[in-house]
Write a protein that holds these residues in place. Structure first.
Motif, short mmCIF file in Angstrom:
data_model
loop_
_atom_site.label_atom_id
_atom_site.label_comp_id
_atom_site.label_asym_id
_atom_site.label_seq_id
_atom_site.Cartn_x
_atom_site.Cartn_y
_atom_site.Cartn_z
N PRO A 103 119.42 50.50 -19.93
CA PRO A 103 120.54 50.51 -19.51
C PRO A 103 121.44 49.82 -20.69
CG PRO A 103 119.18 49.76 -17.62
CD PRO A 103 118.30 49.70 -18.75
N SER A 104 121.07 48.76 -21.14
CA SER A 104 121.88 47.96 -22.07
C SER A 104 120.89 47.63 -23.39
CB SER A 104 122.35 46.65 -21.67
OG SER A 104 123.10 46.82 -20.29
N PRO A 105 120.92 48.61 -24.21
CA PRO A 105 120.10 48.49 -25.46
C PRO A 105 120.47 47.12 -26.38
CG PRO A 105 121.06 50.72 -25.47
CD PRO A 105 121.71 49.88 -24.48
N ASP A 106 119.32 46.65 -26.82
CA ASP A 106 119.53 45.53 -27.76
C ASP A 106 120.52 45.61 -28.85
OD1 ASP A 106 117.90 44.23 -26.03
OD2 ASP A 106 115.93 44.35 -27.29
N ALA A 107 121.12 44.58 -29.33
CA ALA A 107 121.80 44.69 -30.67
C ALA A 107 121.04 43.83 -31.39
CB ALA A 107 123.03 44.21 -30.26
N PRO A 108 121.45 43.98 -32.99
CA PRO A 108 120.87 43.19 -34.05
C PRO A 108 121.11 41.68 -33.85
CG PRO A 108 121.48 45.21 -34.78
CD PRO A 108 122.03 45.03 -33.54
N GLY A 109 120.35 40.81 -34.12
CA GLY A 109 120.58 39.56 -33.99
C GLY A 109 120.51 38.88 -35.35
N ALA A 110 120.29 37.77 -35.77
CA ALA A 110 120.28 37.01 -37.01
C ALA A 110 119.66 35.63 -36.80
CB ALA A 110 121.71 36.59 -37.85
N CYS A 111 118.85 35.00 -37.93
CA CYS A 111 118.31 33.70 -38.04
C CYS A 111 118.43 33.18 -39.31
CB CYS A 111 117.06 33.82 -36.95
SG CYS A 111 115.54 34.75 -38.30
N ARG A 112 118.10 32.03 -39.42
CA ARG A 112 118.10 31.57 -40.87
C ARG A 112 116.73 30.88 -41.03
NH1 ARG A 112 123.34 28.96 -39.28
NH2 ARG A 112 124.82 30.45 -40.00
N ILE A 113 116.04 31.36 -42.21
CA ILE A 113 114.77 30.64 -42.54
C ILE A 113 114.93 30.14 -43.91
CG2 ILE A 113 112.35 31.47 -42.96
CD1 ILE A 113 112.76 33.85 -41.35
N GLY A 114 114.27 28.68 -43.69
CA GLY A 114 114.50 27.90 -44.92
C GLY A 114 113.64 28.40 -46.38
N VAL A 115 114.22 28.33 -47.43
CA VAL A 115 113.46 28.75 -48.66
C VAL A 115 113.36 27.49 -49.52
CG1 VAL A 115 113.43 30.27 -50.41
CG2 VAL A 115 114.34 31.07 -48.29
N ASP A 116 112.40 26.75 -49.43
CA ASP A 116 112.17 25.52 -50.18
C ASP A 116 112.03 25.44 -51.62
OD1 ASP A 116 113.17 24.19 -47.77
OD2 ASP A 116 110.96 24.42 -46.93
N ALA A 117 112.49 24.60 -52.18
CA ALA A 117 112.02 24.31 -53.74
C ALA A 117 110.44 23.75 -53.68
CB ALA A 117 112.87 23.39 -54.43
N PRO A 118 109.53 24.10 -54.66
CA PRO A 118 110.05 24.54 -55.93
C PRO A 118 109.82 26.05 -55.70
CG PRO A 118 107.80 23.67 -56.15
CD PRO A 118 108.30 23.14 -54.52
N TYR A 119 110.14 26.80 -56.90
CA TYR A 119 109.99 28.31 -56.90
C TYR A 119 110.59 29.20 -55.86
CZ TYR A 119 106.15 26.05 -59.60
OH TYR A 119 105.84 24.90 -60.25
N GLU A 120 111.60 28.46 -55.42
CA GLU A 120 112.51 29.23 -54.28
C GLU A 120 112.72 30.82 -54.55
OE1 GLU A 120 115.45 25.89 -55.91
OE2 GLU A 120 113.11 26.54 -56.14
N GLN A 121 113.13 30.87 -55.97
CA GLN A 121 113.43 32.36 -56.36
C GLN A 121 112.29 33.31 -55.77
OE1 GLN A 121 114.69 33.06 -60.33
NE2 GLN A 121 116.76 33.48 -59.70
N ALA A 122 111.09 33.09 -56.07
CA ALA A 122 110.19 33.98 -55.89
C ALA A 122 109.87 33.89 -54.48
CB ALA A 122 108.78 33.20 -56.48
N LYS A 123 110.10 32.73 -53.75
CA LYS A 123 109.90 32.66 -52.19
C LYS A 123 110.77 33.57 -51.66
CE LYS A 123 107.75 27.93 -52.36
NZ LYS A 123 107.96 26.47 -52.22
N ALA A 124 112.19 33.45 -51.89
CA ALA A 124 113.14 34.38 -51.39
C ALA A 124 112.70 35.94 -51.71
CB ALA A 124 114.57 34.03 -52.07
#
Length: 375
Positions: free
Chosen positions: A197-218
């Protein structure tokens, strides 16, 4: 002198001046007036409440404190967040889980001057926190805590085994089975929501991307998000990515990203050992290229298994593809509202051929394509 005056004088000396001498002066004032402790704590709870109004969440604050200061400040921050929680409004299941996950360590006893110094350093940081994009939709429904589904519990167990095993073939089979379960669970949830009856809506969360090599991890996190019907935006300066998607898919992204990162780092350590045995020294460019290749290859395979599973999940009465397409449109619209302006970042330092080759091989070993069923 009133306790409020002591705190005001200390704050005036230290919070708006980054000099060490100003910090020492303020800490001395607080250390000399034990009666000011309650007011100092009350002001700290106000800083925490202000952080929430700026879009921060408990896990975000702990992450930035750990990144900018040290563990003593993390314990102080966790204690302040717990103290402020009873005065806060209900904020839903994900927020409650972050409160439950706060470091449960009592701050060590120390002299009053050292304690006051640490508190003021923490407050300096809290005072300067920038405004973030709010993850909660104003006026939107609040998600209540719900028991973990049997599918997610099984996925979690499979990934834990994949991280722990020392045998690449076993890790490959476990990761493959986990991704298939994730994809099917996502399809099932999407079809259920479409007829609710009430479909879900998109949500959001934050996930840590830690050094080192944070670019590749992202990049790895972006690939995992994309394969699971989510979108990710990396905030390099603050060390996290914001992932937008439906709740079931967000849970899958958190689980899979964490697991693949553990598996990638384990494989990278073994690859480096082989390189050193061959006479090559351990290098930063090798690791950066390894993780970048791993992210690229793993993302390709994740998307392939997700698309195949969605195509195979249809029945005469329910075709998931139109439902999934409409959900992806909703995710994109939510992302565009949160981040009307984004930029693309070019990966730096990905120029080591051996690292790229070994990273690709490692991703192949952790591949998520179909394998024989587990016994």
């Amino acid at each position: 002198m009133s306790t409020s005056s002591t705190v005001d004088r200390a704050f005036g000396a230290a919070l708006y001046d980054t000099a060490d001498t100003a910090l020492d002066t303020a800490a001395s004032l607080l250390a000399a007036d034990p009666a000011a402790d309650a007011e100092l704590s009350r002001r700290g709870r106000e800083f925490v409440a202000t952080a929430w109004r700026r879009g921060w969440q408990p896990a975000d604050v702990v992450r930035i404190v750990r990144r900018e200061l040290d563990e003593a400040h993390v314990r102080l921050a966790a204690a302040l967040i717990r103290e402020q929680a009873p005065d806060d409004r209900p904020r839903g299941a994900r927020w409650a889980a972050q409160l439950d996950g706060l470091p449960d360590v009592t701050p060590p006893r120390t002299d009053r001057f050292s304690h006051a110094t640490a508190v003021l350093e923490l407050y300096r940081l809290l005072l300067r926190l920038p405004v973030l994009e709010p993850l909660e939709v104003p006026g939107g429904p609040r998600r209540e805590a719900r028991p973990e589904s049997r599918a997610l519990a099984r996925i979690r167990a499979l990934l834990a085994k994949a991280e722990a095993t020392g045998y690449p073939q076993e890790a490959e089979a476990l990761s493959a089975k986990a991704q298939e379960l994730m994809a099917r669970h996502s399809v099932d949830e999407a079809l259920l929501s479409a007829h609710a009856p009430s479909p879900d809506a998109p949500g959001a969360c934050r996930i840590g991307v830690d050094a080192p090599y944070e670019q590749a991890k992202a990049v790895l996190l972006d690939a995992v998000a994309d394969a699971n019907h989510c979108r990710a935006v990396w905030n390099e300066a603050l060390g996290f990515s914001t992932v937008v998607g439906f709740e079931t898919d967000l849970e899958a992204v958190e689980l899979l990203y964490t697991s693949l990162l553990v598996q990638a780092e384990t494989a990278m350590t073994k690859a480096e050992a082989a390189q050193r045995a061959g006479g090559r020294k351990r290098t930063k460019t090798f690791r950066q290229s390894f993780l970048a290749a791993y992210a690229h290859r793993a993302g390709t395979r994740l998307r392939a298994v997700a698309e195949r599973t969605a195509a195979e999940s249809g029945t005469a009465d329910a075709d998931p593809l139109p439902v999934l397409a409409s959900r992806e449109v909703a995710v994109t619209e939510r992302l565009d509202r949160m981040f009307p302006e984004t930029t693309t970042t070019r990966l730096r330092g990905v120029d080591d051929t051996a690292g790229w080759t070994e990273g690709t091989r490692a991703a192949d070993r952790a591949q998520v394509g179909r394998r024989h069923p587990l016994p």
